[in-house]
Design a protein around this motif. Structure first.
Motif, PDB file in Angstrom:
ATOM      1  N   THR A  96       0.838  -1.202   0.000  1.00 20.12           N
ATOM      2  CA  THR A  96       0.000   0.000   0.000  1.00 20.12           C
ATOM      3  C   THR A  96       0.869   1.247   0.000  1.00 20.12           C
ATOM      4  O   THR A  96       0.632   2.197  -0.751  1.00 20.12           O
ATOM      5  N   MET A  97       1.904   1.234   0.840  1.00 21.16           N
ATOM      6  CA  MET A  97       2.806   2.375   0.948  1.00 21.16           C
ATOM      7  C   MET A  97       3.571   2.588  -0.366  1.00 21.16           C
ATOM      8  O   MET A  97       3.683   3.713  -0.854  1.00 21.16           O
TER       9      MET A  97
ATOM     10  N   ALA B  30      10.340   3.701  -4.927  1.00 23.88           N
ATOM     11  CA  ALA B  30       9.115   2.884  -4.925  1.00 23.88           C
ATOM     12  C   ALA B  30       8.871   2.282  -6.305  1.00 23.88           C
ATOM     13  O   ALA B  30       8.488   1.114  -6.424  1.00 23.88           O
ATOM     14  N   THR B  31       9.103   3.061  -7.348  1.00 23.30           N
ATOM     15  CA  THR B  31       8.944   2.557  -8.710  1.00 23.30           C
ATOM     16  C   THR B  31       9.936   1.431  -8.966  1.00 23.30           C
ATOM     17  O   THR B  31       9.581   0.383  -9.521  1.00 23.30           O
ATOM     18  N   ARG B  32      11.167   1.612  -8.536  1.00 20.31           N
ATOM     19  CA  ARG B  32      12.186   0.572  -8.703  1.00 20.31           C
ATOM     20  C   ARG B  32      11.806  -0.682  -7.923  1.00 20.31           C
ATOM     21  O   ARG B  32      11.986  -1.805  -8.394  1.00 20.31           O
ATOM     22  N   TYR B  33      11.275  -0.496  -6.728  1.00 22.56           N
ATOM     23  CA  TYR B  33      10.826  -1.624  -5.906  1.00 22.56           C
ATOM     24  C   TYR B  33       9.774  -2.442  -6.663  1.00 22.56           C
ATOM     25  O   TYR B  33       9.835  -3.667  -6.679  1.00 22.56           O
ATOM     26  N   GLN B  34       8.822  -1.756  -7.278  1.00 20.14           N
ATOM     27  CA  GLN B  34       7.779  -2.465  -8.031  1.00 20.14           C
ATOM     28  C   GLN B  34       8.375  -3.252  -9.194  1.00 20.14           C
ATOM     29  O   GLN B  34       8.009  -4.400  -9.423  1.00 20.14           O
ATOM     30  N   HIS B  35       9.293  -2.636  -9.920  1.00 21.23           N
ATOM     31  CA  HIS B  35       9.913  -3.323 -11.060  1.00 21.23           C
ATOM     32  C   HIS B  35      10.725  -4.537 -10.593  1.00 21.23           C
ATOM     33  O   HIS B  35      10.656  -5.608 -11.214  1.00 21.23           O
ATOM     34  N   LEU B  36      11.471  -4.376  -9.525  1.00 20.24           N
ATOM     35  CA  LEU B  36      12.271  -5.493  -9.013  1.00 20.24           C
ATOM     36  C   LEU B  36      11.381  -6.617  -8.490  1.00 20.24           C
ATOM     37  O   LEU B  36      11.709  -7.796  -8.655  1.00 20.24           O
TER      38      LEU B  36
END
Length: 86
Positions: free
Chosen positions: A5-6, A34-40
């Motif tokens: 969510t965060m 956060a964008t990088r976290y989603q991609h990884l």
């Protein structure tokens, strides 16, 4: 707040402000991370699925052992393969 969510909230954020403002810079960095976290996360899920296919083909019962998941089973196969080549 839950991690997903965060992360989603940070990705959707639209930071505005002056490039010298620490709050603006922090918000931009958090959005980028956060964008990088989603991609990884997506990349890890894809690789895990590929590893699972390999495990299902070459060592289908390995994950039946207690505490042996995809990561551990993959490492065991790599270690076994390395020791046989030396």
């Amino acid at each position: 707040m839950a991690t997903t969510t965060m992360i989603g909230a940070m990705v959707r954020a639209r930071p505005s402000g002056h490039p010298a403002d620490p709050y603006y810079v922090t918000a931009r960095v958090l959005k980028t991370l956060a964008t990088r976290y989603q991609h990884l996360t997506v990349e890890i899920e894809e690789v895990t699925a590929q590893l699972q296919l390999i495990l299902d083909s070459y060592a289908p019962m390995l994950q039946d052992l207690p505490g042996v998941g995809t990561d551990v089973a993959s490492q065991l196969l790599v270690t076994l393969g390395d020791s046989g080549n030396g």
